[in-house]
Design a protein around this motif. Structure first.
Motif, PDB file in Angstrom:
ATOM      1  N   SER A  51       0.620  -1.053   0.040  1.00  0.00           N
ATOM      2  CA  SER A  51      -0.254  -0.117  -0.006  1.00  0.00           C
ATOM      3  C   SER A  51       0.775   1.211   0.007  1.00  0.00           C
ATOM      4  CB  SER A  51      -0.927  -0.082   1.371  1.00  0.00           C
ATOM      5  OG  SER A  51      -1.822  -0.892   1.224  1.00  0.00           O
ATOM      6  N   PRO A  73       1.239   6.572  -1.179  1.00  0.00           N
ATOM      7  CA  PRO A  73       0.068   5.370  -1.023  1.00  0.00           C
ATOM      8  C   PRO A  73      -1.488   6.142  -1.931  1.00  0.00           C
ATOM      9  CG  PRO A  73       1.000   6.054   1.042  1.00  0.00           C
ATOM     10  CD  PRO A  73       1.622   6.959   0.093  1.00  0.00           C
ATOM     11  N   VAL A  77      -3.587   4.044  -4.579  1.00  0.00           N
ATOM     12  CA  VAL A  77      -4.945   3.616  -4.665  1.00  0.00           C
ATOM     13  C   VAL A  77      -5.476   4.119  -5.971  1.00  0.00           C
ATOM     14  CG1 VAL A  77      -7.120   4.681  -3.690  1.00  0.00           C
ATOM     15  CG2 VAL A  77      -5.215   3.997  -2.117  1.00  0.00           C
ATOM     16  N   VAL A  82      -6.110  -1.213  -3.296  1.00  0.00           N
ATOM     17  CA  VAL A  82      -6.886  -0.608  -2.205  1.00  0.00           C
ATOM     18  C   VAL A  82      -6.831  -1.433  -1.040  1.00  0.00           C
ATOM     19  CG1 VAL A  82      -9.031   0.284  -1.444  1.00  0.00           C
ATOM     20  CG2 VAL A  82      -8.545   0.636  -3.938  1.00  0.00           C
ATOM     21  N   GLN A  83      -6.476  -1.181   0.183  1.00  0.00           N
ATOM     22  CA  GLN A  83      -6.582  -1.695   1.238  1.00  0.00           C
ATOM     23  C   GLN A  83      -7.513  -1.441   2.412  1.00  0.00           C
ATOM     24  OE1 GLN A  83      -2.673  -1.912   3.181  1.00  0.00           O
ATOM     25  NE2 GLN A  83      -3.395  -2.656   4.990  1.00  0.00           N
TER      26      GLN A  83
END
Length: 237
Positions: A51, A73, A77, A82-83
């Protein structure tokens, strides 16, 4: 078939402590890949490196051929990785709807956003019923549903999940894993980090076992479930 995401010789340290040591891992498009192991094995650290929330000391993380270790980060995204964070990290003072809206903050396709919101409410009917209520009033399991829903609103190509079953009642754990299977059946690639080794390997097409920052086993999820070493160490023979 080339992997959609490839971790190559990744190492991550906290000061003098090497938390992740030269790991190699590949995600095939449309599959669930489980990264399992005991607490402190380096699973979450590996995910945070993907990420961009932790910087790698060495190695590459290739997504569609681009090295994510050079990106911030928010750029990661925007690329489609996506985390869902460990502990859910929802915004408790905002409503359920506002949390979901924030998931789509990088998107401009309003018609598709509306369709995706309907899909989230199909997956998690309780969120539709509680849409105008504060997220902080949800149960732990409902908050996990919201965290997953918010991530899906970003339209990921790869969904990273960090301990989605942590702290949940057994029935809610079953529901979360059922939904992950349903999401995966739409073609979404998932990297699942879990201490619940049995549940993770049950739904994963492939799996890796991490011990002390190193990959010690790699196989299909089913084969790992039947592996005597995995059974003895994690499944209570």
């Amino acid at each position: 078939m080339s992997p959609i995401l490839s971790i190559q010789n990744l190492s991550v340290s906290y000061g003098h402590i090497r938390a992740v040591k030269n790991i190699q891992l590949e995600l095939n498009a449309g599959e669930i890949t489980a990264l399992v192991g005991a607490n402190g094995a380096g699973k979450s650290t590996s995910l945070l490196a993907v990420s961009g929330l932790i910087k790698a000391n060495a190695g590459k993380i290739l997504f569609d051929g681009e090295d994510l270790t050079t990106l911030s980060p928010h750029q990661i995204v925007q690329k489609g990785v996506v985390q869902v964070a460990e502990g859910r990290a929802i915004l408790t003072t905002l409503t359920v709807q506002e949390n979901l809206d924030l998931g789509a903050y990088t998107r401009k396709d309003k018609a598709q956003i509306s369709k995706d919101l309907d899909y989230i409410f199909h997956l998690f009917p309780v969120l539709k019923n509680r849409a105008s209520g504060l997220a902080g009033n949800l149960s732990g399991g409902e908050q996990q549903m919201l965290a997953i829903g918010r991530a899906l609103m970003a339209k990921p190509k790869v969904l990273l999940l960090d301990e989605p079953s942590m702290g949940l009642a057994p029935l809610m754990v079953q529901e979360i894993f059922r939904v992950l299977k349903e999401i995966n059946q739409t073609g979404l690639t998932i990297l699942l980090v879990e201490q619940n080794v049995r549940q993770a390997l049950k739904i994963a097409q492939s799996g890796y076992v991490l011990e002390n920052g190193e990959i010690v086993l790699q196989d299909s999820g089913q084969n790992l479930l039947n592996n005597p070493r995995v059974i003895e160490a994690y499944l209570g023979a």
